[in-house]
Design a protein around this motif. Structure first.
Motif, mmCIF file in Angstrom:
data_model
loop_
_atom_site.group_PDB
_atom_site.id
_atom_site.type_symbol
_atom_site.label_atom_id
_atom_site.label_comp_id
_atom_site.label_asym_id
_atom_site.label_seq_id
_atom_site.Cartn_x
_atom_site.Cartn_y
_atom_site.Cartn_z
ATOM 1 N N ARG A 1 0.716 -4.203 -3.881
ATOM 2 C CA ARG A 1 -0.453 -5.008 -3.224
ATOM 3 C C ARG A 1 -1.134 -5.874 -4.213
ATOM 4 O O ARG A 1 -1.268 -5.714 -5.380
ATOM 5 C CB ARG A 1 -1.385 -4.228 -2.449
ATOM 6 N N ALA B 1 5.186 10.549 -3.360
ATOM 7 C CA ALA B 1 5.723 9.287 -2.849
ATOM 8 C C ALA B 1 7.171 9.513 -2.850
ATOM 9 O O ALA B 1 7.974 9.034 -1.985
ATOM 10 C CB ALA B 1 5.364 8.301 -3.676
ATOM 11 N N GLN C 1 -7.801 10.834 -3.690
ATOM 12 C CA GLN C 1 -7.570 10.433 -2.372
ATOM 13 C C GLN C 1 -7.191 8.951 -2.114
ATOM 14 O O GLN C 1 -6.382 8.506 -1.153
ATOM 15 C CB GLN C 1 -8.864 10.557 -1.173
ATOM 16 N N GLY C 2 -8.047 8.083 -2.802
ATOM 17 C CA GLY C 2 -7.297 6.796 -2.829
ATOM 18 C C GLY C 2 -5.944 6.541 -3.393
ATOM 19 O O GLY C 2 -5.168 7.365 -3.799
ATOM 20 N N LEU C 3 -5.989 5.290 -4.015
ATOM 21 C CA LEU C 3 -4.491 4.978 -4.510
ATOM 22 C C LEU C 3 -4.581 4.893 -5.822
ATOM 23 O O LEU C 3 -3.527 5.293 -6.330
ATOM 24 C CB LEU C 3 -4.204 3.406 -4.019
ATOM 25 N N PRO D 1 2.672 -2.825 6.598
ATOM 26 C CA PRO D 1 4.192 -2.641 6.723
ATOM 27 C C PRO D 1 4.634 -1.255 6.729
ATOM 28 O O PRO D 1 4.001 -0.298 6.751
ATOM 29 C CB PRO D 1 4.406 -3.205 5.079
ATOM 30 N N ARG D 2 6.224 -1.386 7.044
ATOM 31 C CA ARG D 2 6.869 0.049 7.336
ATOM 32 C C ARG D 2 7.132 0.632 5.885
ATOM 33 O O ARG D 2 6.957 -0.051 4.913
ATOM 34 C CB ARG D 2 7.991 -0.245 8.129
ATOM 35 N N ARG D 3 7.568 1.684 5.888
ATOM 36 C CA ARG D 3 7.877 2.548 4.645
ATOM 37 C C ARG D 3 6.883 2.598 3.454
ATOM 38 O O ARG D 3 7.122 2.332 2.439
ATOM 39 C CB ARG D 3 9.341 1.841 4.157
ATOM 40 N N TYR D 4 5.627 2.597 4.061
ATOM 41 C CA TYR D 4 4.525 2.829 3.231
ATOM 42 C C TYR D 4 3.921 4.071 2.917
ATOM 43 O O TYR D 4 3.691 4.805 3.985
ATOM 44 C CB TYR D 4 3.357 1.897 3.731
ATOM 45 N N TYR D 5 4.171 4.787 1.771
ATOM 46 C CA TYR D 5 3.521 5.948 1.533
ATOM 47 C C TYR D 5 1.856 6.250 1.687
ATOM 48 O O TYR D 5 1.360 7.081 2.220
ATOM 49 C CB TYR D 5 4.005 6.564 0.242
ATOM 50 N N SER D 6 1.233 5.200 1.077
ATOM 51 C CA SER D 6 0.031 5.027 1.011
ATOM 52 C C SER D 6 -0.396 3.963 1.910
ATOM 53 O O SER D 6 0.221 2.920 1.686
ATOM 54 C CB SER D 6 -0.521 5.148 -0.466
ATOM 55 N N TYR D 7 -1.784 3.612 2.274
ATOM 56 C CA TYR D 7 -1.976 2.545 3.253
ATOM 57 C C TYR D 7 -3.542 2.323 2.928
ATOM 58 O O TYR D 7 -4.087 3.167 2.882
ATOM 59 C CB TYR D 7 -1.473 2.591 4.505
ATOM 60 N N PRO D 8 -3.942 0.945 3.149
ATOM 61 C CA PRO D 8 -5.318 0.911 3.217
ATOM 62 C C PRO D 8 -5.855 1.889 4.129
ATOM 63 O O PRO D 8 -5.662 1.750 5.425
ATOM 64 C CB PRO D 8 -5.341 -0.566 3.439
ATOM 65 N N SER E 1 4.256 0.979 -1.791
ATOM 66 C CA SER E 1 3.187 0.840 -0.827
ATOM 67 C C SER E 1 2.173 0.416 -1.836
ATOM 68 O O SER E 1 1.123 0.189 -1.234
ATOM 69 C CB SER E 1 2.970 2.385 -0.101
ATOM 70 N N PRO F 1 -4.801 8.034 3.794
ATOM 71 C CA PRO F 1 -4.143 7.049 3.318
ATOM 72 C C PRO F 1 -3.432 7.265 1.931
ATOM 73 O O PRO F 1 -2.555 6.580 1.596
ATOM 74 C CB PRO F 1 -5.414 6.152 3.030
ATOM 75 N N GLY F 2 -3.702 8.402 1.371
ATOM 76 C CA GLY F 2 -3.489 8.761 0.063
ATOM 77 C C GLY F 2 -2.183 9.941 0.167
ATOM 78 O O GLY F 2 -1.549 9.888 1.219
#
Lengths: 382, 552
Positions: free
Chosen positions: A198, B76, A353-355, B457-464, A195, B69-70
């Protein structure tokens, strides 16, 4: 109408030449879906109420049973549906062919995917990581391959996606009419940090793209910034001499170490680098090993030999991916962090918290991240 | 809601004078070593409901993690293992065995007037092999689990540092159970039909189990092959799917989907069979077209084998292949649509009683049509390029698997509850449960269609972060759905002890399983019945039907 439906259906901006025609088919198909689900449900509801069993009804209905639907009616409905689906197929397959068959005179960019990053190489010799620079108004063809497992190159704004396979090349073409930035996501599950794989497409006007290429051309080992704002990139000359640990930091950001390891002691996917050098580190098999240059190098080249206690065996080998000088620079960086104290466990800084791992100069992905320039982290202008 | 059991003139079931199957012997070993298809069905019931609970627990953990998101509650690696385990548990431990091994096992012999399945010992063996497979799979999960996703795509699964092999072995064992169950049904339906039952008046649920069994027997060996090869690749470095040594990772996708797309029909066809029984019973009317349902059932089973490539439009297959696979996928959808129209047309001019099973039918109808039509949408090649591997696909198949199969399972659980246990459930709680399942489901998965449209997308642990509010909504829905399922199943558990005694045929159905007592005696019928009329012939009164069935 297009804009209204696009927003109602939560679709992202239409940023490629094919995206609006795909969306038009999307509207037709999805509105038909919604209409048929609601329509059939309402029809059933009406009949369920209309033909409900009444108290006055006998338990047994009249002996003459209700007539059955004739086979011709069924076949007629099936035929109509098939005609509808066939129409979608014709339009959809036509669009698919247009997406898949690149026009002549494309500008080719070579894409390498690996766990967990995107690399882009340009015919003129420039290369970039995590940011794909392309000129607006010109068809671009991506020639893609993977170094390890299957990834998938996905740009929602372009409505385009293509799996990227190891051991073979796949291609994808697009044309973005106007300058702008668009998110690239990996859409095929590729392991622990899937994930975070990107990047972004940066569409530049043809003149800006030319300037960017000129600034990036030549010997790729020149210490050009791993990334830079395309507006300022031409003003960056050859890199100034840098300390080895600074080089290490830059390499660590480029090759992805900092996706899993932190520099300030915060726990993450991999062990932190803070305060580790020169200590006895506990291993999964219960023994300890001295964290010296030899151990750190082995961890990069053959990470499965000594697994740190409490961590998953997920690190890929960097054998062949790091130059000896780069390995040395990373060791030097870790050495420089020997006196950094890890924060007490349980305290999660807000940036967690973020990436991005906290306090770390990460490889830039999105606007607003801290960028690594030749002189260390640069905070973007507000 | 009317009370489903008005006490009219007693209609005597044709069961003779035997004790029912629950009471004819007692003791633990009389259950563990039973060869009675009904008791084996009850043991499967307990097992698959436990697996549904386990898979549901994984789902709630995943949804909780996706609140932010995190990182929310897990790292993960744990997340990646959990979505794999959720998929494996739900697909192989719940959905594939669910309706066939529980309701198929219990009802197919009764619906065809037989005393048991053709191979009672094999049936018991199926159960224990399933149990062994479940234990090995769950053991593999506990002993580390694996993080490849339930699709095991190569070459990642060749290289994953997690322990893949125990899970593969577990699923392989489950496959053996599936094949044995399928064989048993096929032979039973061919050989043990009571006099009078032909392929033209075979009950529709039995037809659907027959078609499902054909897929189980034809497709499952391919799954075994795929799992075996990937085990060799991962364990011994065989390299069939590893391009580093000349293998082909896309070959695996072809083999995998050759099983796994028909497996979708293994999951949905039995649920369609349940609906095909419920609608005529509660409408008190013969199906609008018996033949249309039968033909589409068989067509789905066979055409379903020719559509697997629609999972691979962006995997690097040729444009020509994509064209064929897209067209064939739409062809299958037409057959599903024929069933839907037949059910809806059956309501027209019926005499409709609206009980909990009908509310489940109504939920099924909306969710299945929506899910099925989005299936046609993702089979449209240019649209699939955007949607492939996003939450749109996740929402689509959950509409079919949960909205279709699980709703069908619950409909069957309520419809046949009086038949299986001889008691009535609480109608009001049943209705509330069914409505809550629908609402929870809708709130969980409707936002996921929108997430997919946005490009998540699927299978995303973190996301925007801009995806977050839809994820929060979806998680809230998941907890509603979880509570609703507990309510729906709890209602049945309470009824098991406290429910009012049911009469033999509380729904006044003409289907053959309602001819005998509820619960049925060990041998199902006193003497082999004569079933030469249609199980949906409501021009016969209950007495006439019974008289016909007992005539020699």
């Amino acid at each position: 109408m297009n804009e209204l439906l696009r927003r109602l259906l939560f679709l992202p901006p239409q940023a490629s030449t094919i995206s609006s025609s795909v969306d038009h088919l999307h509207y037709v198909v999805i509105l038909t879906t919604i209409a048929s689900a609601i329509g059939l449900s309402l029809l059933s509801l009406y009949w369920i109420v209309r033909y409900r069993r009444r108290e006055s009804d006998d338990i047994e209905p009249p002996a003459e049973s209700a007539p059955t639907t004739s086979l011709w009616v069924e076949l007629g409905i099936a035929g109509l549906l098939f005609a509808l689906f066939f129409a979608w197929w014709i339009v959809g397959f036509g669009q698919y062919l247009r997406m898949r068959v690149a026009p002549a005179n494309t500008y080719d960019v070579y894409v390498t995917a690996k766990q967990w990053m995107w690399k882009f190489a340009y015919p003129e010799g420039a290369h970039s990581i995590a940011q794909l620079y392309v000129p607006a108004g010109r068809p671009i063809r991506l020639v893609m391959s993977s170094r390890d497992v299957i990834h998938s190159f996905y740009v929602p704004d372009f409505r385009l996606k293509q799996d990227v396979l190891p051991g073979r090349y796949t291609t994808l073409w697009f044309e973005a009419p106007t300058p702008g930035k668009h998110e690239i996501l990996c859409a095929e599950y590729c392991g622990t940090n899937h994930s975070t794989m990107r990047a972004e497409v940066v569409v530049l006007s043809p003149e800006d793209f030319g300037r960017w290429l000129a600034g990036r051309g030549g010997d790729p080992t020149t210490a050009a910034p791993p990334d830079g704002d395309p507006a300022v990139v031409t003003s960056v000359g050859p890199g100034k001499p840098m300390s080895l640990e600074r080089v290490g930091e830059q390499v660590a950001a480029q090759v992805g170490c900092l996706r899993c390891h932190t520099l300030d002691g915060t726990p993450h996917i991999g062990p932190t680098w803070a305060g580790v050098y020169g200590t006895q580190v506990p291993l999964a098999d219960g023994t300890h090993v001295l964290a010296d240059g030899e151990y750190l190098t082995e961890s990069m080249m053959d990470p499965m030999v000594h697994i740190r206690a409490g961590f998953q065996p997920v690190m890929p080998s960097y054998l062949g991916r790091l130059q000896p000088a780069e390995t040395a620079a990373i060791v030097e960086l870790i050495k420089s962090l020997r006196d950094v104290q890890a924060p007490s466990p349980g305290v999660v800084p807000p940036s967690q918290q973020g990436l991005a791992p906290p306090g770390v100069t990460v490889m830039p992905r999105m606007q607003g991240d801290v960028r690594v320039g030749p002189n260390g982290p640069e905070v973007p202008q507000p | 809601m009317t009370n489903p059991a008005p006490e009219t003139a007693p209609v005597l079931p044709i069961a003779g004078d035997q004790p029912d199957y629950l009471h004819w012997t007692s003791g633990v070993s009389s259950w563990l070593f039973t060869r009675d298809h009904k008791r084996i069905a009850i043991m499967f019931y307990v097992a698959v409901i436990s697996m549904l609970g386990l898979g549901g627990f994984f789902a709630l953990a995943l949804r909780t993690e996706l609140l932010t998101p995190g990182r929310t509650i897990m790292d993960a690696t744990t997340y990646n293992r959990l979505f794999t385990l959720h998929g494996v548990t739900m697909v192989w431990l719940f959905l594939i065995p669910s309706i066939p091994t529980v309701f198929g096992n219990f009802l197919v012999p009764i619906q065809i007037g037989a005393r048991d399945l053709a191979f009672p010992r094999l049936n018991l063996a199926s159960f224990y092999i399933y149990l062994l497979g479940a234990l090995v799979t769950i053991g593999g999960m506990v002993a580390g689990g694996t993080d490849t996703g339930w699709t095991f795509y190569t070459p990642y699964s060749d290289q994953t540092p997690t322990r893949l092999v125990p899970v593969l072995v577990g699923i392989f064992i489950l496959g053996i159970s599936s094949i044995l169950t399928g064989l048993n049904f096929i032979v039973t339906i061919h050989r043990l039909r009571a006099p009078g039952i032909t392929w033209r008046n075979l009950p529709l649920f039995t037809w659907s189990i027959y078609a499902t069994s054909l897929i189980l027997v034809l497709a499952t060996p391919v799954l075994g092959m795929a799992l075996g090869l990937i085990g060799l690749d991962h364990g011994l470095g065989l390299g069939l799917f590893d391009p580093a040594v000349g293998g082909d990772p896309v070959l695996f996708q072809h083999i995998f989907w050759f099983y796994s797309h028909p497996a979708v029909y293994i999951m949905i066809l039995p649920a369609m069979g349940v609906i095909s029984e419920i609608v005529p019973t509660f409408s008190h009317r013969r199906p609008a077209s018996y033949m249309a349902i039968v033909v589409s059932t068989i067509a789905i089973a066979f055409v379903g084998f020719l559509t697997w490539g629609h999972h691979m439009f962006v995997a690097g297959i040729s444009e020509l292949d994509a064209g064929f696979f897209g067209a064939l996928s739409m062809f299958v959808a037409v057959f599903s649509a024929i069933k839907v129209f037949t059910w809806v047309m059956t309501l027209r001019r019926g005499s409709i009683r609206f009980n909990t099973p009908m509310l489940y039918f109504f939920a099924f109808l909306f969710l299945f049509v929506f899910g099925g039509m989005t299936g046609v949408a993702v089979a449209t090649q240019s649209l699939d390029v955007h949607w492939h591997d996003t939450y749109f696909v996740v929402a689509h198949f959950h509409f079919i698997m949960v909205g279709g199969s699980l709703t069908g399972f619950l409909a069957a659980a309520y419809y046949w509850f009086p038949k299986m246990f001889g008691r009535m459930y609480d109608e009001r709680v049943g209705m509330v449960g069914a409505a809550a399942v629908f609402v929870g489901f809708f709130v969980t998965f409707m936002p996921q269609f929108l997430l997919g449209n946005m490009g998540m997308p699927r299978r995303y642990y973190s996301y925007p972060a801009h995806f977050q509010w839809l994820h929060v909504l979806s998680t809230a829905g998941a907890f509603i759905l979880g509570s609703a399922l507990l309510l729906a199943l709890g209602n049945l558990l309470v009824a098991l002890v406290n429910g009012k005694r049911a009469i033999a045929n509380p729904w006044h159905s003409r289907s053959f399983e309602w001819l005998t007592t509820s619960p049925p005696p060990k041998n199902n019928f006193g003497a082999t019945p004569n079933l030469s009329y249609s199980p949906y012939d409501y021009s016969l009164t209950e007495e006439q039907a019974r008289a016909q069935a007992s005539s020699r």
